[in-house]
Scaffold this motif. Structure first.
Motif, PDB file in Angstrom:
ATOM      1  N   HIS A   1       0.809  -1.221   0.000  1.00  0.00           N
ATOM      2  CA  HIS A   1       0.000   0.000   0.000  1.00  0.00           C
ATOM      3  C   HIS A   1       0.847   1.278   0.000  1.00  0.00           C
ATOM      4  N   HIS A   2       2.168   1.124  -0.130  1.00  0.00           N
ATOM      5  CA  HIS A   2       3.094   2.263  -0.184  1.00  0.00           C
ATOM      6  C   HIS A   2       2.927   3.175   1.036  1.00  0.00           C
ATOM      7  N   ILE A   3       2.978   2.556   2.215  1.00  0.00           N
ATOM      8  CA  ILE A   3       2.828   3.292   3.468  1.00  0.00           C
ATOM      9  C   ILE A   3       4.183   3.349   4.166  1.00  0.00           C
ATOM     10  N   THR A   4       4.569   4.537   4.583  1.00  0.00           N
ATOM     11  CA  THR A   4       5.830   4.696   5.315  1.00  0.00           C
ATOM     12  C   THR A   4       5.635   4.277   6.773  1.00  0.00           C
ATOM     13  N   GLN A   5       6.749   4.015   7.441  1.00  0.00           N
ATOM     14  CA  GLN A   5       6.682   3.691   8.870  1.00  0.00           C
ATOM     15  C   GLN A   5       6.055   4.835   9.654  1.00  0.00           C
ATOM     16  N   THR A   6       6.419   6.045   9.308  1.00  0.00           N
ATOM     17  CA  THR A   6       5.891   7.211  10.020  1.00  0.00           C
ATOM     18  C   THR A   6       4.373   7.291   9.870  1.00  0.00           C
ATOM     19  N   ASP A   7       3.877   7.100   8.659  1.00  0.00           N
ATOM     20  CA  ASP A   7       2.438   7.169   8.406  1.00  0.00           C
ATOM     21  C   ASP A   7       1.701   6.012   9.085  1.00  0.00           C
ATOM     22  N   PHE A   8       2.285   4.820   9.004  1.00  0.00           N
ATOM     23  CA  PHE A   8       1.651   3.654   9.624  1.00  0.00           C
ATOM     24  C   PHE A   8       1.595   3.831  11.141  1.00  0.00           C
ATOM     25  N   ALA A   9       2.688   4.282  11.727  1.00  0.00           N
ATOM     26  CA  ALA A   9       2.736   4.504  13.174  1.00  0.00           C
ATOM     27  C   ALA A   9       1.686   5.526  13.600  1.00  0.00           C
ATOM     28  N   ALA A  10       1.550   6.589  12.817  1.00  0.00           N
ATOM     29  CA  ALA A  10       0.555   7.615  13.138  1.00  0.00           C
ATOM     30  C   ALA A  10      -0.863   7.047  13.082  1.00  0.00           C
ATOM     31  N   HIS A  11      -1.140   6.210  12.089  1.00  0.00           N
ATOM     32  CA  HIS A  11      -2.474   5.618  11.948  1.00  0.00           C
ATOM     33  C   HIS A  11      -2.807   4.655  13.089  1.00  0.00           C
ATOM     34  N   ILE A  12      -1.807   3.968  13.620  1.00  0.00           N
ATOM     35  CA  ILE A  12      -2.090   3.009  14.695  1.00  0.00           C
ATOM     36  C   ILE A  12      -1.785   3.586  16.079  1.00  0.00           C
ATOM     37  N   ALA A  13      -1.451   4.865  16.119  1.00  0.00           N
ATOM     38  CA  ALA A  13      -1.280   5.614  17.367  1.00  0.00           C
ATOM     39  C   ALA A  13      -0.162   5.074  18.259  1.00  0.00           C
ATOM     40  N   ILE A  14       0.993   4.763  17.621  1.00  0.00           N
ATOM     41  CA  ILE A  14       2.192   4.420  18.382  1.00  0.00           C
ATOM     42  C   ILE A  14       3.337   5.235  17.795  1.00  0.00           C
ATOM     43  N   SER A  15       4.461   5.251  18.484  1.00  0.00           N
ATOM     44  CA  SER A  15       5.613   5.995  17.970  1.00  0.00           C
ATOM     45  C   SER A  15       6.250   5.245  16.804  1.00  0.00           C
ATOM     46  N   GLN A  16       6.948   5.987  15.969  1.00  0.00           N
ATOM     47  CA  GLN A  16       7.660   5.378  14.852  1.00  0.00           C
ATOM     48  C   GLN A  16       8.751   4.469  15.388  1.00  0.00           C
ATOM     49  N   LYS A  17       9.359   4.839  16.509  1.00  0.00           N
ATOM     50  CA  LYS A  17      10.410   4.026  17.115  1.00  0.00           C
ATOM     51  C   LYS A  17       9.842   2.682  17.571  1.00  0.00           C
ATOM     52  N   GLN A  18       8.677   2.708  18.206  1.00  0.00           N
ATOM     53  CA  GLN A  18       8.043   1.456  18.645  1.00  0.00           C
ATOM     54  C   GLN A  18       7.713   0.574  17.452  1.00  0.00           C
ATOM     55  N   LEU A  19       7.190   1.165  16.386  1.00  0.00           N
ATOM     56  CA  LEU A  19       6.884   0.398  15.176  1.00  0.00           C
ATOM     57  C   LEU A  19       8.157  -0.190  14.586  1.00  0.00           C
ATOM     58  N   SER A  20       9.224   0.588  14.557  1.00  0.00           N
ATOM     59  CA  SER A  20      10.499   0.098  14.037  1.00  0.00           C
ATOM     60  C   SER A  20      10.979  -1.114  14.830  1.00  0.00           C
ATOM     61  N   PHE A  21      10.851  -1.074  16.153  1.00  0.00           N
ATOM     62  CA  PHE A  21      11.242  -2.205  16.996  1.00  0.00           C
ATOM     63  C   PHE A  21      10.423  -3.444  16.633  1.00  0.00           C
ATOM     64  N   ILE A  22       9.132  -3.267  16.390  1.00  0.00           N
ATOM     65  CA  ILE A  22       8.265  -4.397  16.027  1.00  0.00           C
ATOM     66  C   ILE A  22       8.661  -4.946  14.657  1.00  0.00           C
ATOM     67  N   LEU A  23       8.864  -4.060  13.695  1.00  0.00           N
ATOM     68  CA  LEU A  23       9.187  -4.485  12.332  1.00  0.00           C
ATOM     69  C   LEU A  23      10.543  -5.190  12.252  1.00  0.00           C
ATOM     70  N   ASN A  24      11.449  -4.850  13.155  1.00  0.00           N
ATOM     71  CA  ASN A  24      12.777  -5.466  13.169  1.00  0.00           C
ATOM     72  C   ASN A  24      12.908  -6.580  14.196  1.00  0.00           C
ATOM     73  N   ARG A  25      11.779  -7.010  14.745  1.00  0.00           N
ATOM     74  CA  ARG A  25      11.702  -8.091  15.732  1.00  0.00           C
ATOM     75  C   ARG A  25      12.576  -7.835  16.953  1.00  0.00           C
ATOM     76  N   ARG A  26      12.788  -6.588  17.276  1.00  0.00           N
ATOM     77  CA  ARG A  26      13.497  -6.252  18.512  1.00  0.00           C
ATOM     78  C   ARG A  26      12.516  -6.200  19.673  1.00  0.00           C
ATOM     79  N   ALA A  27      11.227  -6.132  19.329  1.00  0.00           N
ATOM     80  CA  ALA A  27      10.138  -6.176  20.307  1.00  0.00           C
ATOM     81  C   ALA A  27       8.943  -6.794  19.590  1.00  0.00           C
ATOM     82  N   PHE A  28       8.067  -7.402  20.359  1.00  0.00           N
ATOM     83  CA  PHE A  28       6.854  -7.970  19.784  1.00  0.00           C
ATOM     84  C   PHE A  28       5.664  -7.170  20.281  1.00  0.00           C
ATOM     85  N   MET A  29       4.638  -7.105  19.467  1.00  0.00           N
ATOM     86  CA  MET A  29       3.512  -6.236  19.782  1.00  0.00           C
ATOM     87  C   MET A  29       2.699  -6.743  20.971  1.00  0.00           C
TER      88      MET A  29
END
Length: 106
Positions: free
Chosen positions: A31-59
């Protein structure tokens, strides 16, 4: 229609290679969505989303439900993917202080 007999199925030792992070990355790419845009839509920080996407943290359950609300992807499915991934990739360690019950080894 194909019928599957689960009682006679052969259990396979296959470690899941897909986690919720993989699904989210594919969804974002499709859907051509950036991490920043996705994080904003799901109401979490971009850093938290990055941790999830890189498996450094699980949701968490809350984040999974926020993703479900924003995308329609099932929160239960995302959490199950993460659980299966974590469980199969966990290093098995014997803890020195754990004492096995007699009946557990019978």
């Amino acid at each position: 229609m194909y019928k599957v007999e689960f009682d006679s199925a052969i259990e396979m030792e296959v470690a899941p290679t897909t986690s919720a992070a993989d699904v989210l990355k594919e969804t974002m790419a499709y859907h051509h969505i950036t991490q920043t845009d996705f994080a904003a839509h799901i109401a979490i920080s971009q850093k938290q989303l990055s941790f999830i996407l890189n498996r450094r943290a699980f949701m968490s359950i809350a984040v999974a439900k926020q993703i479900e609300q924003a995308t329609g992807l099932s929160a239960k499915w995302l959490l199950q993917l993460d659980f299966n991934y974590q469980f199969s990739n966990q290093t098995l360690t014997n803890h020195a202080n754990v004492e096995t019950f007699d009946w557990a080894t019978a």
